[in-house]
Structure formats: structure tokens, C-alpha cells
Design an enzyme around this catalytic site. Structure first.
Site, mmCIF file in Angstrom:
data_model
loop_
_atom_site.group_PDB
_atom_site.id
_atom_site.type_symbol
_atom_site.label_atom_id
_atom_site.label_comp_id
_atom_site.label_asym_id
_atom_site.label_seq_id
_atom_site.Cartn_x
_atom_site.Cartn_y
_atom_site.Cartn_z
ATOM 1 N N CYS A 2 0.948 -1.088 -0.069
ATOM 2 C CA CYS A 2 0.015 -0.114 0.203
ATOM 3 C C CYS A 2 0.778 1.175 0.137
ATOM 4 C CB CYS A 2 -0.966 -0.089 1.191
ATOM 5 S SG CYS A 2 -1.644 -1.545 1.434
ATOM 6 N N ARG A 27 1.464 1.648 -5.858
ATOM 7 C CA ARG A 27 1.456 0.684 -5.017
ATOM 8 C C ARG A 27 0.350 -0.205 -4.469
ATOM 9 N NH1 ARG A 27 6.413 1.797 -2.190
ATOM 10 N NH2 ARG A 27 5.696 0.454 -0.498
ATOM 11 N N TRP A 75 -3.626 -1.899 -1.567
ATOM 12 C CA TRP A 75 -3.483 -3.191 -1.974
ATOM 13 C C TRP A 75 -4.022 -4.270 -1.324
ATOM 14 C CZ3 TRP A 75 -0.974 -8.023 -1.785
ATOM 15 C CH2 TRP A 75 -0.920 -8.603 -2.997
ATOM 16 N N ASN A 101 0.907 0.362 6.073
ATOM 17 C CA ASN A 101 1.441 -0.588 4.782
ATOM 18 C C ASN A 101 2.239 -1.783 5.473
ATOM 19 O OD1 ASN A 101 2.562 -1.634 2.391
ATOM 20 N ND2 ASN A 101 4.354 -0.504 2.583
ATOM 21 N N GLY A 102 2.015 -3.171 4.977
ATOM 22 C CA GLY A 102 2.463 -4.091 5.669
ATOM 23 C C GLY A 102 1.624 -5.151 6.140
ATOM 24 N N GLU A 478 10.546 -13.335 -19.999
ATOM 25 C CA GLU A 478 10.098 -12.034 -19.629
ATOM 26 C C GLU A 478 8.966 -11.663 -20.421
ATOM 27 O OE1 GLU A 478 9.829 -9.852 -17.296
ATOM 28 O OE2 GLU A 478 9.690 -8.152 -18.350
ATOM 29 N N LYS A 482 5.236 -10.415 -19.299
ATOM 30 C CA LYS A 482 4.459 -9.103 -19.795
ATOM 31 C C LYS A 482 3.362 -9.246 -20.446
ATOM 32 C CE LYS A 482 6.481 -6.754 -18.300
ATOM 33 N NZ LYS A 482 7.716 -6.687 -17.353
ATOM 34 N N GLU A 485 0.643 -10.127 -17.612
ATOM 35 C CA GLU A 485 0.344 -9.095 -16.724
ATOM 36 C C GLU A 485 -0.506 -8.038 -17.006
ATOM 37 O OE1 GLU A 485 3.432 -7.610 -14.169
ATOM 38 O OE2 GLU A 485 4.790 -7.448 -15.980
ATOM 39 N N HIS A 501 8.607 -32.724 -24.926
ATOM 40 C CA HIS A 501 8.436 -33.523 -23.758
ATOM 41 C C HIS A 501 6.958 -33.488 -23.134
ATOM 42 C CE1 HIS A 501 12.386 -34.965 -23.895
ATOM 43 N NE2 HIS A 501 12.860 -33.712 -24.203
ATOM 44 N N LYS A 599 3.084 -2.274 -7.920
ATOM 45 C CA LYS A 599 4.395 -2.106 -8.335
ATOM 46 C C LYS A 599 5.368 -2.606 -7.437
ATOM 47 C CE LYS A 599 7.273 -0.234 -10.985
ATOM 48 N NZ LYS A 599 7.419 -0.903 -12.444
HETATM 49 O O1 M6R Z 1 11.019 -4.004 -7.595
HETATM 50 P P1 M6R Z 1 11.250 -5.383 -7.908
HETATM 51 O O2 M6R Z 1 12.197 -5.396 -9.110
HETATM 52 O O3 M6R Z 1 12.095 -6.117 -6.914
HETATM 53 O O4 M6R Z 1 9.951 -6.132 -8.351
HETATM 54 C C1 M6R Z 1 10.035 -7.688 -8.748
HETATM 55 C C2 M6R Z 1 8.726 -7.854 -9.245
HETATM 56 O O5 M6R Z 1 7.698 -7.828 -8.451
HETATM 57 C C3 M6R Z 1 8.398 -7.199 -10.693
HETATM 58 O O6 M6R Z 1 9.460 -7.351 -11.395
HETATM 59 C C4 M6R Z 1 7.045 -7.893 -11.165
HETATM 60 O O7 M6R Z 1 7.304 -8.985 -11.699
HETATM 61 C C5 M6R Z 1 6.712 -6.952 -12.304
HETATM 62 N N1 M6R Z 1 5.318 -6.566 -12.107
HETATM 63 C C6 M6R Z 1 6.984 -7.356 -13.714
HETATM 64 O O8 M6R Z 1 6.434 -6.195 -14.711
#
Ligand code: M6R
Length: 604
Positions: A2, A27, A75, A101-102, A478, A482, A485, A501, A599
Site C-alpha cells: 500500500c 503501490r 492493495w 503498509n505491511g 520475460e 509481460k 500481466e 516432452h 508495483k
Molecule cells: O521491484 P522489484 O524489481 O523487486 O519487483 C520484482 C517484481 O515484483 C516485478 O518485477 C514484477 O514482476 C513486475 N510487475 C513485472 O513487470
């Protein structure tokens, strides 16, 4: 995950809080709220959904006068995203308002105890216990009450606390969750992240675990867990606030994709001087290292998967990559001869922090590759290399990922040079390839309009497979993340040789397959393209301009400028990001704030 903010000073607090919350929305964004200390006690306003709704409800702050306040964007962790669970939460008598937050791990025991003592709970959150505990503990001394209460909490928390009896004061306390103080003239702030206050001040104090701060308009006092004063240093944040605005692009994600050539330049150029690599005075003794462990989460983990090839290839130290969320509960074979490379854009990812702690305890040296200056991971590490990507706002990382790759490549080459595992000629070739990367990303961006057209053929797909070998496989991982998400299309990355396999059973007429094809194993990947085509797949190949054989095989092709195989994931990232972006746009998704995500994942 959050976002929290607090303000005390001479201005009307709500517009300041709204501005900060808007910048913190990355966040979490399932509800938002704020509390202001006014003449009649504490006023609270909350909404489900976005900060924009809160702005509307408070009429940009005109409906809620007051010069001290706290705000929150959520969040959800405990309790669904609904109004009753939105922060701030209040004590039963309304004297305390709290943003958090936490995760309070022992909240259920505390809730039972408080319920037995007569407290009535309005939410399902863990946070509400803090408000009730404060209501019971307060006897005219706010810092003391906060100390008493936090001593009873287990878990992680960054808390902003407002007390109706002391309206010109804010309390901030941190344990395993990021929290900074913004220092202004006649005004002070608390926030999860410096970006939230950057429009008002660049002077910040980073709180450490167990520290508590008492803020008034004219003073900031920090105490340790025992209540003793702590002298803190003030840092100046250099980020340009405009970098966290959309600058004419439809979405932050697109803006950040387009920024990559510049971001890579910022990561590379200052470190490439007179034909040598200068790593910000890194004084790491590599002769004492006999293995490297790379750890991270999400895209940062995939950057690690790609970077491992460069590290093993160029400096010949055995390297392994492990998810931080797994590593933290494992029993890793680590000692003083292990170098842990930790990757994180935010520097605040809870699992990554925990993995660093585990490895540190076992004697590993920690090198952090981080974007956010002064973040928790940057401060925990023995050595830090910043990625200098500038603020990344879109939840889906783009420039954060490619700059991590750039820094990993730099490190691999630097380490290879200093260990003597790379000859002079090869060193020069790699250096030239590294210097060329920003320009090559620029070239790759030229594919943007074409990808916007191609994507129409794929955007209705239920699932997409990504295949490749070696570094192409790492890039595929990756690429698939992308797409998932931002467009919500199911996507899987497979090492191309693994398809037969089992997974090839899923390939049937019209199944989209994105094939990353290049390097020494290209011939083999072409074999896999033939296999999936024979079963009706539609293949989009991502390859290099000269690769005629692959061009002949595929239904569509995206042609990239040629680089050395170890560095290819950085160039491949661009079309894969654009593909995901356009697919999401075609499907009408909320690109910068995908559902269920945030994020910065500061909870386990
Ligand atoms: O801030 P960080 O690089 O530690 O974050 C790691 C992941 O949470 C972050 O890369 C996440 O997978 C992204 N949403 C990918 O786009």
C-alpha cells in the site's frame, strides 16, 4: 504494497495528500482514503477504487479543511477491497486514525483480546487493531503510546498516525516496510516513497527498522525502539518529478518503453570510460569468490536468468539463479566465498529482502543492482550498482528490466576482465556491443507501429506460447510475463527443446507461438518452429535481420538489429514489451494498473 503519506504544515493538507497518493497509486489501487485533524476532531474520507474518486469526494480538498493529515492507497491483503476495509482506520472513540503498509501477523490474537475488552471492529483488516490498541494505550504521551503498541506487533508495518488530542503532530513508525520523511520549510511529510513528496521537497530522511519519528510543522525528531533520540542524516533526492509524469504518452508503460535507449545510456555511459569499465568505485574482491547466486522476483528474476549466461560466459564463475521467495525458505549452500547478486527495481520487495537477510547471515557478500536510490535493499547490501533508470511508474516493468540487464552485462564484462577470463579482442568486441545497445534499442522501437498492426491477429488469443533456447529462453520468460500481466492473455515460456516432452500436446490449429530465434542454437529452434507449424501453430518469429531461414518459416517476423548472443535479451525485450502493450490496448485493459497487481510487492 500500500502507499501511505502524511502532511503537517501551513497548507491545506488534503491537496498535498491527494497529490502524494496519486504518485503512490502504483503501490496499490483498490481503495483510497485520508484523515485530517480539524477543529471538530479527526475527519475521514474513504472511497473504493482510485484516488481520482477521493479527489472528487473531497472536492479537491475544499470539503476537508485541516493542516495535518494522513492518506492511504490500498492493495488488499486482509479483507476484500471494499469501503469498510479502506484506510485510515480509527480507534473506537475516533481519537486515532491510522494508515498502514505491511502485515500485522499476530492481528488475530490481538483482535480477540480487543474484542473481549469491548472494542467493536468495523473492518476485516489487520490494521484496525493498531488503532484500537492506541486508543487504549494513550494517556497524553503519543510517542510513548506508539512505543507501547508497536512492542506488541509482530510482522511488518509502516504506520502513519494521527491523534485528535495532538492535532499539529504526526507519528511515523517503521518495521520491515519502507518509510521516509520529507523535510520542508515550515512543513514536513511522511511517505512510503520519496516520489510521493518530490513535488514539495527533495530533502528526505530514510527511517530504519524500529525507528519512530514525531513530526510537527517545524520539527522532526527520530527515536529508536527504546525511545532514545537518533541523529539522522538528510539525503537529497535528485529525481526530476517530470520523469514520473506521462509526458504526452497514452500510458506510463509506453512512455517507459520509449525511454529505454536513454535509460540504458544513463546506466552504461558514465561507467564506460576510455575503453574501460568503471563501476562506481566498486571495491569487491573477486578473487575471494568461487560461486555466484543471483536472486530476485518477477521480471528482475528473469533479468537474472538472462544475466547468468553473461556472468558464466564472461567471468567463468559458476552462477545460479533462484527465486527470492524460494531462496528465503531454502537451505542454500552459501559461505563467505559466495557472491549474492540481488536484483530489484524498487529495492523494497519483501521476499527479496528476506532472501538477502538469509544469505547475509550465512556469510555471502551482497551486491545489489537496484533502481531506487536509498531503498531498503540498496542500504542492506555490501555493494550497490544503481540502474539509473529514473522513476518507473507503470506496474509492468520495462526500463527497470532492461537497465538491470545492462548493469549485469557490465558487471560480467568487468569481472571477466579483472579475472583474466576474457581475452583482449573479445573484451573489445563486448565493450563495443555494450556501447551499441542504446542505439539498437532505439532501432527496435522503430517496430512500434508495425507491432501495433500485427498484434490484431493475436490479441483475441486465449493463450500464447513463447519459445527459445539459452538467452532466448530467458528473454521468452520475460516476454510471457509481460503479456500475462498487462493483457490478461495466458502465456507460457518454454525452453524450445522441452516442448516435445509434453507441452506440444497443447499446440493445435491457430495456436499463437512467439519464437525467439538466434545465436548458435538457431538451427535447433527452427526445428521447433517446424514442429509447431506442422500442428497448425501461427508463428511470430523474433529474430535478426539477416536470418533468412527463420524469415521463410514464420507467419510474421519482427527483425532486430544484430548484437552478441549474450546481450540479445536487452534488444528482444523491446518488441516483446510492445507486443504486450498493444495486445492490452486492443483488449481495452487498464495497462498501467493491471488487476490484482501492485508495483512494489512489500508483503510476503
Ligand atoms: O521491484 P522489484 O524489481 O523487486 O519487483 C520484482 C517484481 O515484483 C516485478 O518485477 C514484477 O514482476 C513486475 N510487475 C513485472 O513487470
Amino acid at each position: 504494497m500500500c502507499g501511505i503519506i502524511g502532511y503537517v504544515g501551513g497548507r491545506n493538507a488534503v491537496p498535498v495528500l491527494l497529490d502524494g497518493l496519486q504518485r503512490l497509486e502504483y503501490r496499490g489501487y483498490d481503495s483510497a482514503g485520508l484523515a485530517v485533524a480539524g477543529k471538530e476532531g479527526i475527519g475521514v474520507c474513504r472511497v473504493t477504487g482510485r484516488v481520482a474518486a477521493l479527489r472528487e469526494k473531497t472536492r479537491d480538498g475544499t470539503a476537508m479543511p485541516g493542516r495535518t493529515g494522513i492518506g492511504h492507497t490500498r492493495w488488499a491483503t486482509h479483507g476484500p477491497p471494499m469501503l469498510a476495509n479502506a484506510h485510515p482506520h480509527r480507534s473506537g472513540d475516533g481519537r486515532f486514525a491510522v494508515v498502514h503498509n505491511g502485515i500485522i501477523e499476530n492481528y488475530q490474537e490481538l483482535r480477540q483480546e480487543l474484542t473481549a475488552a469491548g472494542c467493536r471492529f468495523e473492518s476485516e483488516t489487520d490494521t484496525e487493531v493498531v488503532a484500537h490498541l492506541l486508543g487504549l494505550a494513550y494517556r497524553g504521551d503519543l510517542p510513548r503510546a506508539v512505543r507501547e503498541v508497536t512492542a506488541r506487533l509482530r510482522g511488518s508495518y509502516a504506520l502513519g498516525i494521527l491523534c485528535a488530542d495532538e492535532p499539529g503532530k504526526l507519528l511515523a513508525v517503521r518495521q520491515a516496510s519502507p518509510l521516509i520523511l520529507g523535510i520542508g520549510a515550515g512543513e514536513n511529510f511522511l511517505a512510503s516513497d520519496p516520489a510521493a513528496v518530490a513535488a514539495f521537497t527533495r530533502e528526505v530522511i530514510f527511517l530504519e527498522d524500529g525507528e519512530m519519528a514525531e513530526l510537527t510543522a517545524d520539527s522532526v525528531r527520530v527515536f529508536n525502539r527504546a525511545g532514545q533520540p537518533v541523529a539522522k542524516k538528510t539525503d537529497t533526492v535528485s529525481w526530476d518529478i517530470r520523469a514520473a509524469e506521462k509526458g504526452g504518452c497514452a500510458h506510463f508503460m509506453l512512455k517507459e518503453i520509449l525511454e529505454q535507449p536513454l535509460a540504458l545510456k544513463a546506466a552504461l555511459s558514465p561507467r564506460l570510460r576510455d575503453g574501460e569499465i568503471m563501476l562506481d568505485g566498486l571495491d569487491l574482491e573477486l578473487s575471494g569468490i568461487d560461486r555466484i547466486l543471483i536472486t530476485a522476483c518477477g521480471s528482475a528474476y528473469y533479468a537474472g536468468c538472462a544475466g547468468r549466461y553473461a556472468i558464466e560466459g564472461l567471468c567463468r564463475i559458476p552462477a545460479r539463479v533462484e527465486l527470492a521467495s524460494e531462496l528465503r525458505y531454502g537451505d542454500p549452500l552459501i559461505d563467505g566465498r559466495t557472491l549474492l547478486i540481488v536484483l530489484s527495481q524498487s529495492g523494497e520487495t519483501a521476499d527479496t529482502i528476506a532472501a538477502v537477510e538469509v544469505c547475509h547471515r550465512r556469510g555471502a557478500k551482497v551486491l545489489a543492482i537496484v533502481n531506487v536510490v536509498g531503498s531498503t535493499i540498496a542500504r542492506m547490501a555490501d555493494h550497490v550498482l544503481y540502474t539509473w533508470a529514473g522513476p518507473e511508474v507503470a506496474v509492468a516493468t520495462t526500463k527497470g528490466y532492461t537497465t538491470q540487464l545492462a548493469v549485469l552485462y557490465l558487471f560480467a564484462l568487468y569481472a571477466g576482465r579483472s579475472r583474466g577470463t576474457i581475452g583482449e579482442g573479445a573484451y573489445r568486441d563486448y565493450l563495443a556491443a555494450l556501447e551499441a545497445l542504446p542505439g539498437q534499442l532505439e532501432q527496435a522501437l522503430g517496430m512500434n507501429p508495425g507491432i501495433g498492426r500485427i498484434v490484431k491477429e493475436y490479441a483475441r488469443a486465449e493463450s500464447v506460447f513463447y519459445i527459445g533456447r539459452n538467452t532466448d529462453y530467458a528473454a521468452a520468460l520475460e516476454g510471457a510475463l509481460k503479456l500475462k500481466e498487462v493483457s490478461y492473455i495466458h502465456a507460457e515460456a518454454y525452453a524450445a527443446g522441452e516442448l516435445k516432452h509434453g507441452t506440444i500436446a497443447l499446440i493445435r490449429e491457430g495456436q499463437p507461438v512467439v519464437a525467439l530465434c538466434g545465436g548458435p542454437a538457431a538451427e535447433k529452434t527452427r526445428g521447433n518452429i517446424l514442429e509447431v507449424k506442422a500442428r497448425g501453430a501461427r508463428v511470430l518469429a523474433v529474430t535478426e535481420a539477416e536470418d533468412e531461414k527463420t524469415i521463410q518459416l514464420a507467419d510474421e517476423v519482427l527483425l532486430l538489429p544484430e548484437t552478441l548472443p549474450l546481450f540479445r535479451p536487452a534488444v528482444q525485450a523491446v518488441p516483446l514489451q510492445l507486443f504486450a502493450y498493444h495486445a492490452a490496448r486492443e483488449r481495452g485493459c487498464d495497462i498501467d494498473k493491471p488487476r490484482n497487481l501492485a508495483k512494489s510487492v512489500t508483503v510476503e
